[in-house]
Design an enzyme around this catalytic site. Structure first.
Site, PDB file in Angstrom:
ATOM      1  N   CYS A  65       0.875  -1.176   0.000  1.00 54.99           N
ATOM      2  CA  CYS A  65       0.000   0.000   0.000  1.00 54.99           C
ATOM      3  C   CYS A  65       0.909   1.221   0.000  1.00 54.99           C
ATOM      4  O   CYS A  65       2.091   1.102  -0.353  1.00 54.99           O
ATOM      5  CB  CYS A  65      -0.984  -0.014   1.181  1.00 54.99           C
ATOM      6  N   GLY A  68       2.635   0.618   3.741  1.00 59.55           N
ATOM      7  CA  GLY A  68       2.821  -0.744   4.228  1.00 59.55           C
ATOM      8  C   GLY A  68       2.199  -0.966   5.595  1.00 59.55           C
ATOM      9  O   GLY A  68       2.067  -2.093   6.052  1.00 59.55           O
ATOM     10  N   HIS A  98      13.426 -14.128  12.848  1.00 58.87           N
ATOM     11  CA  HIS A  98      13.077 -14.067  14.264  1.00 58.87           C
ATOM     12  C   HIS A  98      11.580 -14.149  14.540  1.00 58.87           C
ATOM     13  O   HIS A  98      11.187 -14.618  15.610  1.00 58.87           O
ATOM     14  CB  HIS A  98      13.613 -12.777  14.882  1.00 58.87           C
ATOM     15  N   ARG A 109       5.189   4.444  -1.355  1.00 56.47           N
ATOM     16  CA  ARG A 109       5.578   5.842  -1.155  1.00 56.47           C
ATOM     17  C   ARG A 109       6.839   5.976  -0.301  1.00 56.47           C
ATOM     18  O   ARG A 109       7.338   7.074  -0.112  1.00 56.47           O
ATOM     19  CB  ARG A 109       4.426   6.604  -0.510  1.00 56.47           C
TER      20      ARG A 109
END
Length: 149
Positions: A65, A68, A98, A109
């Site tokens: 997106c 994120g 992990h 972006r």
């Protein structure tokens, strides 16, 4: 070669296309949308990819997106899913080693296509190290079991 679930909203459309082009010789993708730069809500893509992973159709996923972040929050609402919003190579690598994340979430972006491709390679190439991390993942499962009934 296993397929990777990939999805996006309108703000992640261009990066998705660039990643798929850059990585097409290394990975196969199943595209869960969206399929244009027209407005599309990130929870829809997040749910589609997270559900496909939960159902065993794919082992790993990529969501994109603008930042994120929103798409990772939505994906993490699917019980059993660990989706990590990553803004660095280090985060992309260690969310697998992990945290055993199944989905990497990127922001178009924030992250350029070359860096994003390197992050995806690190994410997809990593495996859980085990050891002390297993107990932490079990604690995540316990929290999930407590609140997602």
């Amino acid at each position: 070669m296993a397929t990777i679930a990939i999805g996006n909203d309108h703000a992640g459309y261009a990066l998705k296309l660039q990643l798929m082009e850059m990585l097409k010789d290394e990975f196969e993708f199943t595209d869960y949308g969206c399929y244009s730069a027209e407005r599309y809500d990130y929870p829809d893509a997040a749910e589609a990819v997270a559900t496909a992973i939960k159902e065993g159709k794919h082992e790993r996923g990529i969501l994109i997106c603008g930042s994120g972040i929103g798409i990772s929050i939505a994906a993490n609402k699917v019980p059993g899913i660990r989706a990590a919003a990553c803004q660095s190579f280090f985060a992309a690598k260690y969310c697998r080693l992990h945290n055993d994340a199944q989905i990497i979430c990127l922001g178009e972006r924030i992250t350029g296509p070359g860096e994003a491709a390197d992050m995806v390679r690190a994410f997809l190439g990593g495996e859980l190290e085990g050891g002390r991390h297993l107990g932490r993942i079990e604690k995540i499962h316990a929290i999930e079991a407590k609140y997602f009934k």
